[in-house]
Design a protein around this motif. Structure first.
Motif, PDB file in Angstrom:
ATOM      1  N   ALA A 111       0.829  -1.483  -0.134  1.00  0.00           N
ATOM      2  CA  ALA A 111      -0.083  -0.224  -0.274  1.00  0.00           C
ATOM      3  C   ALA A 111       0.890   1.007  -0.059  1.00  0.00           C
ATOM      4  N   SER A 112       1.926   0.993   0.606  1.00  0.00           N
ATOM      5  CA  SER A 112       2.605   3.026   1.356  1.00  0.00           C
ATOM      6  C   SER A 112       3.849   2.258  -0.261  1.00  0.00           C
ATOM      7  N   PHE A 113       3.716   1.380  -1.582  1.00  0.00           N
ATOM      8  CA  PHE A 113       4.694   1.293  -2.595  1.00  0.00           C
ATOM      9  C   PHE A 113       4.676   2.706  -3.245  1.00  0.00           C
ATOM     10  N   PRO A 114       3.457   3.319  -4.238  1.00  0.00           N
ATOM     11  CA  PRO A 114       3.500   5.199  -4.946  1.00  0.00           C
ATOM     12  C   PRO A 114       4.171   5.903  -4.312  1.00  0.00           C
ATOM     13  N   LEU A 115       3.635   5.554  -2.726  1.00  0.00           N
ATOM     14  CA  LEU A 115       4.488   6.737  -2.279  1.00  0.00           C
ATOM     15  C   LEU A 115       6.066   6.747  -2.076  1.00  0.00           C
ATOM     16  N   LEU A 116       6.217   5.673  -1.740  1.00  0.00           N
ATOM     17  CA  LEU A 116       8.061   5.174  -1.913  1.00  0.00           C
ATOM     18  C   LEU A 116       8.228   5.312  -3.023  1.00  0.00           C
ATOM     19  N   GLN A 117       7.580   5.217  -4.080  1.00  0.00           N
ATOM     20  CA  GLN A 117       8.524   5.116  -5.221  1.00  0.00           C
ATOM     21  C   GLN A 117       8.704   6.743  -5.852  1.00  0.00           C
ATOM     22  N   GLN A 118       7.816   7.954  -5.481  1.00  0.00           N
ATOM     23  CA  GLN A 118       7.677   8.846  -5.844  1.00  0.00           C
ATOM     24  C   GLN A 118       8.709  10.044  -5.592  1.00  0.00           C
ATOM     25  N   THR A 119       9.074   9.025  -3.904  1.00  0.00           N
ATOM     26  CA  THR A 119      10.090   9.490  -2.389  1.00  0.00           C
ATOM     27  C   THR A 119      12.122   8.846  -3.709  1.00  0.00           C
ATOM     28  N   ASP A 120      12.582  10.245  -3.866  1.00  0.00           N
ATOM     29  CA  ASP A 120      13.966   9.963  -3.958  1.00  0.00           C
ATOM     30  C   ASP A 120      14.425   9.676  -2.532  1.00  0.00           C
ATOM     31  N   GLY A 121      15.298   8.466  -3.040  1.00  0.00           N
ATOM     32  CA  GLY A 121      16.003   8.111  -1.995  1.00  0.00           C
ATOM     33  C   GLY A 121      15.186   7.385  -0.066  1.00  0.00           C
ATOM     34  N   ALA A 122      13.819   6.423  -1.296  1.00  0.00           N
ATOM     35  CA  ALA A 122      13.366   6.616   0.115  1.00  0.00           C
ATOM     36  C   ALA A 122      13.735   4.814   0.228  1.00  0.00           C
ATOM     37  N   ARG A 123      13.248   4.646   2.044  1.00  0.00           N
ATOM     38  CA  ARG A 123      14.054   3.338   2.354  1.00  0.00           C
ATOM     39  C   ARG A 123      12.576   2.438   3.159  1.00  0.00           C
ATOM     40  N   VAL A 124      12.821   1.441   3.687  1.00  0.00           N
ATOM     41  CA  VAL A 124      11.725   0.732   4.167  1.00  0.00           C
ATOM     42  C   VAL A 124      12.753  -0.589   5.619  1.00  0.00           C
ATOM     43  N   ILE A 125      12.082  -0.106   6.499  1.00  0.00           N
ATOM     44  CA  ILE A 125      12.821  -0.550   7.574  1.00  0.00           C
ATOM     45  C   ILE A 125      11.707  -1.403   8.344  1.00  0.00           C
ATOM     46  N   ASN A 126      12.105  -2.294   8.625  1.00  0.00           N
ATOM     47  CA  ASN A 126      11.446  -4.039   9.053  1.00  0.00           C
ATOM     48  C   ASN A 126      11.980  -4.050   9.811  1.00  0.00           C
TER      49      ASN A 126
END
Length: 253
Positions: free
Chosen positions: A117-132
């Motif tokens: 669900a977050s992927f579209p937002l992450l994709q359009q943000t330069d240098g985004a990251r996911v921390i699990n």
């Protein structure tokens, strides 16, 4: 302004991380099944952040929350911190199947729902990251933590795969691998696992918030916490599996 979205934000590691990033001037999105606790946390942070009561096992709940967060964040998400998770400690056969399934649904499927669900937002943000949030239990299956260990092995595998797969989208995917942390989730267990009695619990939620901050400044796939666990992880790469298994057997007696 940098933006972080935190699941499981109402208590423990999630809340400590929210407080740290708020002090650093970040804009927060806070998700948790406990809406009242989220409201109290937000008020303690000045009431300027975004909150939503969300059940990560409910696809509609997750989808609706991310649509609302998109409006608040103006299409930006620098960090998604997947911290929501549950734990049940005890002999595998003493835990009902419904509880094993719930652990996997929240810790694994819930994390995947939020990532998608977050992927579209992450994709359009330069240098985004996911921390699990993963665990030391993802290094070798931990007795009395069987389904929890299974869930964290899954998180580790997903992290490794997405770290490579989402690189083309300029999204860095990492996890935090930590020994036991003094949180309500650990303290409220009715069964006291021998491995906890032997190793103890010295880390706090605030310690882990500091580790999340460090992780977001680095590029490692697995951010290992504590000298003890780093040593064990290094040893496991060189020692035969039977040695690691033997150590776990001794610690779990």
């Amino acid at each position: 302004m940098n933006t972080i979205l935190i699941t499981g934000a109402a208590s423990g590691i999630g809340a400590a991380t929210a407080r740290l990033f708020a002090r650093e001037g970040w804009r927060l999105g806070l998700l948790d099944v406990n809406g009242d606790a989220l409201t109290n946390l937000n008020q303690s942070l000045g009431g300027k952040h975004w909150t939503r009561a969300v059940d990560v096992t409910d696809q509609a709940s997750v989808t609706d929350a991310l649509a609302a967060f998109d409006e608040f964040a103006g299409g930006r998400l620098d960090i998604l911190f997947n911290c929501a998770g549950i734990l049940r400690v005890g002999p595998f056969e003493d835990i009902p199947m419904a509880e094993h399934a719930r652990i996997l649904d929240i810790n694994v499927s819930g994390l995947m729902r939020v990532c998608l669900a977050s992927f579209p937002l992450l994709q359009q943000t330069d240098g985004a990251r996911v921390i699990n949030m993963s665990s030391a239990s993802a290094l070798y299956g931990t007795p009395h933590f069987a389904s929890y260990s299974a869930s964290k092995f899954a998180v580790r595998g997903l992290t490794e795969a997405l770290n490579i797969e989402w690189k083309r989208h300029d999204i860095l995917v990492q996890d935090i691998m930590t020994p036991f942390v003094k949180t309500p989730m650990v303290d409220n267990q009715s069964f006291r696992a021998p491995v906890i009695e032997r190793l103890g619990v010295s880390l706090t939620a605030e310690d882990l918030a500091d580790e999340v901050w460090k992780a977001h400044q680095g590029n490692e796939v697995h951010h290992l916490v504590s000298r003890q666990f780093k040593s064990l992880s290094l040893a496991s790469k060189w020692l035969p599996d039977r040695i690691t298994r033997g150590m776990m057997s001794v610690l779990s007696r």
